[in-house]
Design an enzyme around this catalytic site. Structure first.
Site, PDB file in Angstrom:
ATOM      1  N   ARG A   1      10.614  10.564  18.943  1.00 30.59           N
ATOM      2  CA  ARG A   1      11.372  10.292  17.234  1.00 30.59           C
ATOM      3  C   ARG A   1      10.721   9.142  16.740  1.00 30.59           C
ATOM      4  O   ARG A   1       9.965   9.515  15.382  1.00 30.59           O
ATOM      5  CB  ARG A   1      12.662   9.741  17.739  1.00 30.59           C
ATOM      6  CG  ARG A   1      13.769  10.058  17.871  1.00 30.59           C
ATOM      7  CD  ARG A   1      14.845   9.663  17.607  1.00 30.59           C
ATOM      8  NE  ARG A   1      15.717   9.848  16.486  1.00 30.59           N
ATOM      9  CZ  ARG A   1      17.019   8.913  15.762  1.00 30.59           C
ATOM     10  NH1 ARG A   1      17.287   8.184  16.634  1.00 30.59           N
ATOM     11  NH2 ARG A   1      17.135   9.003  14.884  1.00 30.59           N
TER      12      ARG A   1
ATOM     13  N   CYS B   1      15.730   0.695  14.018  1.00 29.17           N
ATOM     14  CA  CYS B   1      15.935   1.828  15.013  1.00 29.17           C
ATOM     15  C   CYS B   1      16.672   2.963  14.467  1.00 29.17           C
ATOM     16  O   CYS B   1      15.752   2.648  13.530  1.00 29.17           O
ATOM     17  CB  CYS B   1      17.055   1.187  15.860  1.00 29.17           C
ATOM     18  SG  CYS B   1      18.593   1.113  15.229  1.00 29.17           S
TER      19      CYS B   1
END
Length: 275
Positions: A172, A230
């Site tokens: 990611r 995050c």
């Protein structure tokens, strides 16, 4: 005070003169609600706390899990039996993310004695109970600001002047895949540091020396400040917890990638390198 506690340490403290308030924060990203699992069996005395409804505000421009209103959060904690001077222990199903979110919120709002059960429910070897306790109302009143907090501009600046860690999975970070947010990639200047690499296979944290070595290898020992983000401020709280275990203070960008990537004017970097 150590930010984590072992199951055996909890057993000892729960039989002592100041037994901790115990919170069950079982939660999975995109998974089933944690309440049924709690009702099927939880550590005796644990009070269930709903991450989505009680440890986050409504999703929107601030991301998928923006910080809750402090007064509403305080009311939730008081109903769970949390007082200013009572120790608190938090656990989840074993991943540690949700428990770390509760730990961070309590610490950020001024509670000084909060620890995460290392390894979560899987580390508990005792009996479970199905009945939900009815705790005595606590007196905890949140005073936000006890831990450092970043907004989007602060995160961008820290990526240039200090060390900004991206706690998501490496794919990611690189932008190879993005299953949730508008676009893949990372904040320019951020360094990939997946949360999964802070724990052993059983979900317990690596030894302190191993964690310290890992973060020093990422530059934490040379950076004037360290920050973490995050996807939506949940696994990032777990990385802040891991840094605390290693003795390294760090700020949390609570809006994280879900807030950053929603604004098309903000730059996005892709690939394995920070820039």
């Amino acid at each position: 005070m150590k930010p984590i506690i072992t199951a055996s340490e909890y057993v000892s403290e729960s039989a002592g003169p100041r037994p901790p308030v115990l919170l069950d924060v079982r939660w999975q990203l995109g998974g089933p609600h944690g309440r049924p699992d709690y009702e099927a069996g939880h550590i005796p005395g644990a009070v269930f706390v709903d991450l989505d409804a009680e440890l986050a505000g409504p999703a929107g421009t601030g991301g998928r899990h923006p910080l809750p209103d402090p007064e509403e959060f305080g009311a939730v904690m008081r109903r769970a039996g949390v007082s200013r001077d009572t120790p608190v222990v938090v656990y989840d199903g074993g991943q540690g993310w949700a428990a770390a979110r509760a730990w961070w919120l309590l610490r950020w709002t001024g509670h000084e004695d909060v620890r995460v059960l290392d390894g979560g429910l899987a580390a508990w070897k005792g009996d479970l109970q199905k009945e939900a306790p009815i705790p005595t109302e606590g007196d905890f009143r949140p005073v936000p600001g006890a831990l450092p907090l970043l907004d989007a501009d602060g995160a961008a600046a820290l990526a240039r002047t200090g060390l900004l860690l991206d706690a998501r999975a490496a794919e990611r970070y690189r932008g190879d895949v993005e299953p949730i947010d508008r676009v893949g990639g990372h904040i320019p200047g951020a360094v990939s540091a997946p949360t999964s690499e802070n724990v052993r296979d059983d979900g317990r944290f690596l030894p302190v020396r191993s964690l310290a070595a890992r973060f020093e290898g990422l530059g934490a020992d040379r950076a004037p400040e360290v920050g973490v983000y995050c996807g939506s401020g949940v696994s990032g709280a777990h990385e802040v917890l891991a840094l605390a275990v290693a003795g390294i203070p760090a700020a949390l960008y609570a809006g994280s990638w879900s807030e950053w990537s929603a604004d098309e004017s903000r730059p996005v970097a892709t690939g394995p390198d920070p820039q």
